[in-house]
Design an enzyme around this catalytic site. Structure first.
Site, PDB file in Angstrom:
ATOM      1  N   GLN A   1      -5.740   3.466  18.519  1.00  0.00           N
ATOM      2  CA  GLN A   1      -6.702   3.223  17.442  1.00  0.00           C
ATOM      3  C   GLN A   1      -7.689   2.135  17.842  1.00  0.00           C
ATOM      4  O   GLN A   1      -7.222   1.072  18.271  1.00  0.00           O
ATOM      5  CB  GLN A   1      -5.950   2.819  16.164  1.00  0.00           C
ATOM      6  CG  GLN A   1      -5.160   3.968  15.586  1.00  0.00           C
ATOM      7  CD  GLN A   1      -4.603   3.704  14.191  1.00  0.00           C
ATOM      8  OE1 GLN A   1      -3.869   4.521  13.684  1.00  0.00           O
ATOM      9  NE2 GLN A   1      -4.925   2.595  13.569  1.00  0.00           N
TER      10      GLN A   1
ATOM     11  N   ASN B   1       0.817  -1.224   0.000  1.00  0.00           N
ATOM     12  CA  ASN B   1       0.000   0.000   0.000  1.00  0.00           C
ATOM     13  C   ASN B   1       0.849   1.272   0.000  1.00  0.00           C
ATOM     14  O   ASN B   1       0.373   2.334   0.365  1.00  0.00           O
ATOM     15  CB  ASN B   1      -0.993  -0.022   1.175  1.00  0.00           C
ATOM     16  CG  ASN B   1      -0.312  -0.288   2.505  1.00  0.00           C
ATOM     17  OD1 ASN B   1       0.914  -0.188   2.611  1.00  0.00           O
ATOM     18  ND2 ASN B   1      -1.093  -0.613   3.520  1.00  0.00           N
TER      19      ASN B   1
ATOM     20  N   ARG C   1       3.131   6.480  11.793  1.00  0.00           N
ATOM     21  CA  ARG C   1       2.485   5.957  12.997  1.00  0.00           C
ATOM     22  C   ARG C   1       2.281   7.096  13.971  1.00  0.00           C
ATOM     23  O   ARG C   1       3.197   7.911  14.198  1.00  0.00           O
ATOM     24  CB  ARG C   1       3.347   4.866  13.658  1.00  0.00           C
ATOM     25  CG  ARG C   1       3.301   3.509  12.964  1.00  0.00           C
ATOM     26  CD  ARG C   1       1.908   2.860  13.002  1.00  0.00           C
ATOM     27  NE  ARG C   1       1.835   1.614  12.274  1.00  0.00           N
ATOM     28  CZ  ARG C   1       1.384   1.468  11.025  1.00  0.00           C
ATOM     29  NH1 ARG C   1       0.930   2.516  10.352  1.00  0.00           N
ATOM     30  NH2 ARG C   1       1.345   0.280  10.445  1.00  0.00           N
TER      31      ARG C   1
ATOM     32  N   HIS D   1      -7.575   6.034  10.171  1.00  0.00           N
ATOM     33  CA  HIS D   1      -6.460   5.312   9.527  1.00  0.00           C
ATOM     34  C   HIS D   1      -6.954   4.605   8.261  1.00  0.00           C
ATOM     35  O   HIS D   1      -7.437   3.480   8.327  1.00  0.00           O
ATOM     36  CB  HIS D   1      -5.897   4.299  10.530  1.00  0.00           C
ATOM     37  CG  HIS D   1      -4.599   3.682  10.106  1.00  0.00           C
ATOM     38  ND1 HIS D   1      -3.848   2.884  10.924  1.00  0.00           N
ATOM     39  CD2 HIS D   1      -3.907   3.748   8.941  1.00  0.00           C
ATOM     40  CE1 HIS D   1      -2.764   2.493  10.288  1.00  0.00           C
ATOM     41  NE2 HIS D   1      -2.785   2.988   9.077  1.00  0.00           N
TER      42      HIS D   1
HETATM   43  P1  NAD Z   1      10.393   0.945   4.397  1.00  0.00           P
HETATM   44  O1  NAD Z   1      10.917  -0.132   5.255  1.00  0.00           O
HETATM   45  O2  NAD Z   1      10.461   0.784   2.909  1.00  0.00           O
HETATM   46  O3  NAD Z   1      11.101   2.321   4.756  1.00  0.00           O
HETATM   47  C1  NAD Z   1      11.255   2.781   6.065  1.00  0.00           C
HETATM   48  C2  NAD Z   1      12.499   3.654   6.108  1.00  0.00           C
HETATM   49  O4  NAD Z   1      12.544   4.300   7.388  1.00  0.00           O
HETATM   50  C3  NAD Z   1      13.789   2.860   5.947  1.00  0.00           C
HETATM   51  O5  NAD Z   1      14.571   3.406   4.904  1.00  0.00           O
HETATM   52  C4  NAD Z   1      14.472   3.019   7.305  1.00  0.00           C
HETATM   53  O6  NAD Z   1      15.870   3.055   7.223  1.00  0.00           O
HETATM   54  C5  NAD Z   1      13.904   4.349   7.765  1.00  0.00           C
HETATM   55  N1  NAD Z   1      14.046   4.575   9.203  1.00  0.00           N
HETATM   56  C6  NAD Z   1      13.897   3.696  10.225  1.00  0.00           C
HETATM   57  N2  NAD Z   1      14.162   4.301  11.394  1.00  0.00           N
HETATM   58  C7  NAD Z   1      14.460   5.591  11.109  1.00  0.00           C
HETATM   59  C8  NAD Z   1      14.808   6.709  11.906  1.00  0.00           C
HETATM   60  N3  NAD Z   1      14.950   6.609  13.243  1.00  0.00           N
HETATM   61  N4  NAD Z   1      15.051   7.876  11.290  1.00  0.00           N
HETATM   62  C9  NAD Z   1      14.960   7.986   9.947  1.00  0.00           C
HETATM   63  N5  NAD Z   1      14.649   6.952   9.130  1.00  0.00           N
HETATM   64  C10 NAD Z   1      14.391   5.773   9.716  1.00  0.00           C
HETATM   65  O7  NAD Z   1       8.888   1.164   4.856  1.00  0.00           O
HETATM   66  P2  NAD Z   1       7.697   1.864   4.058  1.00  0.00           P
HETATM   67  O8  NAD Z   1       7.011   0.869   3.202  1.00  0.00           O
HETATM   68  O9  NAD Z   1       8.208   3.126   3.454  1.00  0.00           O
HETATM   69  O10 NAD Z   1       6.709   2.189   5.263  1.00  0.00           O
HETATM   70  C11 NAD Z   1       7.115   3.038   6.311  1.00  0.00           C
HETATM   71  C12 NAD Z   1       6.081   3.047   7.419  1.00  0.00           C
HETATM   72  O11 NAD Z   1       4.888   3.681   6.967  1.00  0.00           O
HETATM   73  C13 NAD Z   1       5.597   1.661   7.866  1.00  0.00           C
HETATM   74  O12 NAD Z   1       6.491   1.054   8.772  1.00  0.00           O
HETATM   75  C14 NAD Z   1       4.281   1.999   8.518  1.00  0.00           C
HETATM   76  O13 NAD Z   1       4.467   2.346   9.863  1.00  0.00           O
HETATM   77  C15 NAD Z   1       3.802   3.224   7.747  1.00  0.00           C
HETATM   78  N6  NAD Z   1       2.653   2.884   6.862  1.00  0.00           N
HETATM   79  C16 NAD Z   1       1.467   3.500   7.081  1.00  0.00           C
HETATM   80  C17 NAD Z   1       0.365   3.170   6.308  1.00  0.00           C
HETATM   81  C18 NAD Z   1      -0.968   3.856   6.496  1.00  0.00           C
HETATM   82  O14 NAD Z   1      -2.002   3.340   6.062  1.00  0.00           O
HETATM   83  N7  NAD Z   1      -1.005   5.011   7.099  1.00  0.00           N
HETATM   84  C19 NAD Z   1       0.467   2.187   5.312  1.00  0.00           C
HETATM   85  C20 NAD Z   1       1.719   1.616   5.080  1.00  0.00           C
HETATM   86  C21 NAD Z   1       2.810   1.956   5.877  1.00  0.00           C
END
Ligand code: NAD
Length: 358
Positions: free
Chosen positions: A285, A117, A256, A309
């Site tokens: 949530q 997503n 989050r 959400h």
């Molecule tokens: P991803 O794993 O592709 O990317 C996450 C990035 O965050 C990585 O590059 C990682 O190195 C970086 N990261 C981790 N800790 C960090 C920090 N302290 N400072 C800076 N960067 C940091 O994940 P993604 O697919 O891009 O998704 C990211 C997040 O988005 C998910 O974990 C989830 O919590 C959230 N999300 C929300 C929804 C929604 O419906 N709102 C849907 C999907 C994902």
């Protein structure tokens, strides 16, 4: 084998719209398939407290399916009671509702449908930036009220063009947001991540990495949060970090809710340190009726772009994560290897560095 799924209730909408696959009613489209394979499939939304279906069935379930949209919190304590549990599958992206360190210790695998997503969320984040920067919500509310006072909304409306925009986290979603922002001609695109984007990908969106999160927020007109929730990011956007933001910056968080401090954000918006805050994720949530983020406003009475959400649960996204969940489960049942990109915790260790550097 018992498969337990904790999903959200879709009620009338889910009966009328069968593509709402991530609901209790439509069971990720997997009930007939699992029954034909002879498995017991318990699907529930009841997830809080010792009398919930979640706590009742977790004790002998082998597979747990959860969704970030209605998170069943699998704590270390519950894991200790879950004697048969082998695998947790997140129908979606973001497995912070599972105690991942405890999963490592208990050798319980945790997988998610990576990428399922991310486009949905990236679109939502760009939309949220636009609606904050252009002061859309108060303008629309004015129209519904029957009023017409252009200056009242134009006094706090700007263009996205020419702004410095930064993302905390530049993985799948963070990078897609930058790709989508590029045609708006921002002044600069910045990112903070402990992973470097490969040079060719960096030059494709013309972005620049900054060394610390403080440095990022102090330079940005708009900050977007796109890192997972883990021990290094919980409460990261607090009073101290918010005071390093440019006065009047906009903040968009679709990652989050608990990455931001609830009270600190509400106070920063009320005093105008933040001009706007938008997102779809909450520290609790479903969010309680009196959660300050529901009604918080900037001093001019706008700046709130909060929704439930749902950014990552569009019907397009549900088709992808339902199908991905089924593939992961099928691999597990057939003893086939899992796609590496979906494995968060493998057999007793983290298989990704997205949830902190372990
Ligand atoms: P991803 O794993 O592709 O990317 C996450 C990035 O965050 C990585 O590059 C990682 O190195 C970086 N990261 C981790 N800790 C960090 C920090 N302290 N400072 C800076 N960067 C940091 O994940 P993604 O697919 O891009 O998704 C990211 C997040 O988005 C998910 O974990 C989830 O919590 C959230 N999300 C929300 C929804 C929604 O419906 N709102 C849907 C999907 C994902």
């Amino acid at each position: 084998m018992k498969v337990l799924a904790v999903l959200y209730n879709g009620f009338k909408a889910a009966i009328e719209e069968p593509r709402l696959l991530g609901t209790v009613e439509n069971k990720l489209g997997m009930d007939k398939w699992l029954a034909a394979r002879g498995h017991e499939f318990i699907v529930t939304s009841s997830k809080e407290g010792p009398n919930s279906d979640f706590e009742k069935h977790i004790v002998d379930a082998e597979v747990l399916i959860t969704t970030p949209f209605h998170p069943g919190y699998l704590t270390r304590e519950l894991m200790e009671k879950a004697q048969n549990l082998k695998i947790c599958i997140t129908a979606g992206v973001g497995s912070d509702h599972i105690d991942l360190n405890a999963a490592v210790d208990h050798k319980i695998q945790v997988l998610e449908v990576s990428g399922s997503n991310v486009t949905s969320v990236a679109e939502h984040a760009v939309m949220s930036m636009l609606l904050l920067v252009r002061n859309f919500v108060p303008a629309h509310e004015m129209i519904e009220r029957g009023d017409w006072q252009v200056s009242e909304v134009a006094r706090n409306a700007f263009d996205l063009e020419g702004k410095v925009i930064g993302t905390i986290g530049a993985g799948r979603i963070g990078y897609r947001i930058m790709q989508r922002l590029l045609p708006f001609n921002p002044k600069e695109l910045l990112y903070y991540d402990y992973h470097e984007i490969p040079p060719e990908a960096e030059s494709a969106v013309n972005c620049k990495r900054v060394g610390t999160v403080e440095e990022l927020v102090s330079q940005c007109d708009i900050v977007t949060v796109n890192c997972p929730l883990h021990e290094g990011t919980r409460g990261m956007i607090n009073d101290r970090l918010l005071s390093a933001f440019k006065p009047g910056a906009w903040l968009v968080n679709t990652a989050r809710g608990a990455i931001c401090d609830e009270q600190a954000v509400a106070k920063a918006l009320a005093r105008g340190q933040l001009r706007g805050y938008a997102g779809d994720v909450w520290n609790v949530q479903p969010a309680p009726k009196d959660h300050p983020w529901r009604t918080m406003k900037n001093p001019l009475g706008g700046g709130n772009g909060m929704v439930p959400h749902y950014s990552g649960t569009t019907l397009d996204a549900q088709a992808r994560y339902a199908s991905g969940t089924k593939t992961i489960l099928e691999n597990y049942l057939d003893g086939k290897p899992q796609a590496h990109q979906n494995i968060i915790v493998g057999a007793g260790k983290y298989e990704t560095t997205s949830y902190g550097l372990h």
